[in-house]
Design a protein around this motif. Structure first.
Motif, PDB file in Angstrom:
ATOM      1  N   LEU A 141       0.812  -1.217   0.000  1.00  0.00           N
ATOM      2  CA  LEU A 141       0.000   0.000   0.000  1.00  0.00           C
ATOM      3  C   LEU A 141       0.846   1.268   0.000  1.00  0.00           C
ATOM      4  O   LEU A 141       0.389   2.326  -0.440  1.00  0.00           O
ATOM      5  CB  LEU A 141      -0.932   0.000   1.218  1.00  0.00           C
ATOM      6  N   ASP A 142       2.068   1.144   0.507  1.00  0.00           N
ATOM      7  CA  ASP A 142       2.944   2.316   0.620  1.00  0.00           C
ATOM      8  C   ASP A 142       3.875   2.459  -0.571  1.00  0.00           C
ATOM      9  O   ASP A 142       4.716   3.350  -0.603  1.00  0.00           O
ATOM     10  CB  ASP A 142       3.766   2.209   1.912  1.00  0.00           C
ATOM     11  N   VAL A 198       0.861   4.291  -5.872  1.00  0.00           N
ATOM     12  CA  VAL A 198      -0.339   3.545  -5.502  1.00  0.00           C
ATOM     13  C   VAL A 198      -1.415   4.496  -4.993  1.00  0.00           C
ATOM     14  O   VAL A 198      -1.138   5.349  -4.130  1.00  0.00           O
ATOM     15  CB  VAL A 198      -0.039   2.483  -4.426  1.00  0.00           C
ATOM     16  N   PRO A 242      -1.885   4.454   1.730  1.00  0.00           N
ATOM     17  CA  PRO A 242      -1.540   5.030   0.418  1.00  0.00           C
ATOM     18  C   PRO A 242      -1.511   6.556   0.454  1.00  0.00           C
ATOM     19  O   PRO A 242      -2.227   7.196   1.232  1.00  0.00           O
ATOM     20  CB  PRO A 242      -2.662   4.525  -0.497  1.00  0.00           C
ATOM     21  N   HIS A 266      -5.886   9.031  -1.811  1.00  0.00           N
ATOM     22  CA  HIS A 266      -7.165   8.394  -1.501  1.00  0.00           C
ATOM     23  C   HIS A 266      -8.252   9.060  -2.329  1.00  0.00           C
ATOM     24  O   HIS A 266      -8.422  10.288  -2.294  1.00  0.00           O
ATOM     25  CB  HIS A 266      -7.476   8.545  -0.005  1.00  0.00           C
TER      26      HIS A 266
END
Length: 217
Positions: free
Chosen positions: A116-117, A121, A154, A157
């Motif tokens: 996610l990081d 992304v 992330p 968003h």
């Protein structure tokens, strides 16, 4: 040591003596609707305008679209983002026109923090309810929202908000929750903080960029 223990016991004894013997009644007559003449229907145009105004003031990007325009609007907001993460049960049509890589959380395994990081992304989620007065989006882990991790890690968003999910204030929002025992994430603009000199820094505790797509009609 004995003197310290004695003092501790004396303090605890005083606390116990000051406590009431029986059950203390707790008022539960919370306000569940706006006070005075601020009542408005969930999809009222004024509520939508207020929500948009608050979100923009918090430096979020806001766009509106009709239901049939949702896939195109999402693809346009995502632009050249190479990878998009979505909750496992997010509607497939959301990203039907997006040309990049789509990763569904839990398909086949839950995504890690490193996943996610990763650079480039973005995450797309829905919300449970949106509060116009505070410009706040509530996520409660519903099917189109997924785990809290998805919206906190992330850097980008994008949140889909339907007009019928918009309410005036906090009491109405809490009353809308399907399960009030779920963990709730409150989103009011991109993650930001400031030091004693009021220098604003974004992206410290969550996404640096927040896009909100308001679906009307």
């Amino acid at each position: 040591m004995a003197a310290s223990t004695s003092a501790r016991e004396e303090i605890l004894a005083r606390i116990r003596a000051a406590r009431p013997d029986g059950t203390v009644p707790v008022p539960r007559d919370y306000r569940t609707a706006p006070a005075g003449n601020q009542v408005a229907a969930p999809a009222d145009a004024e509520l939508l305008e207020l929500l948009v105004d608050r979100l923009v003031d918090y430096r979020a990007t806001v766009r509106r679209c009709a239901p049939q325009e949702l896939p195109e609007a999402l693809a346009d907001l995502l632009g050249e983002v190479p990878t998009v993460v979505v909750p496992g049960q997010a509607p497939e049509e959301w990203l039907s026109t997006y040309l990049g890589r789509i990763r569904r959380d839990g398909d086949p395994e839950p995504l890690t923090v490193a996943d996610l990081d990763a650079p480039g992304v973005a995450v797309v989620t829905g919300c449970a309810v949106a509060i116009a007065q505070t410009g706040t989006l509530l996520l409660d882990g519903g099917p189109d929202q997924g785990r809290r991790l998805l919206s906190l890690v992330p850097d980008h968003h994008l949140c889909v908000v339907h007009a019928a999910q918009v309410v005036g204030g906090v009491p109405e929002a809490l009353a809308r929750l399907a399960d009030p025992t779920r963990p709730i994430t409150l989103v009011s603009g991109p993650s930001a903080t400031s030091d004693i000199e009021l220098d604003r820094v974004e992206g410290v505790h969550g996404p640096r960029r927040l896009d909100v797509l308001v679906v009307t009609g």
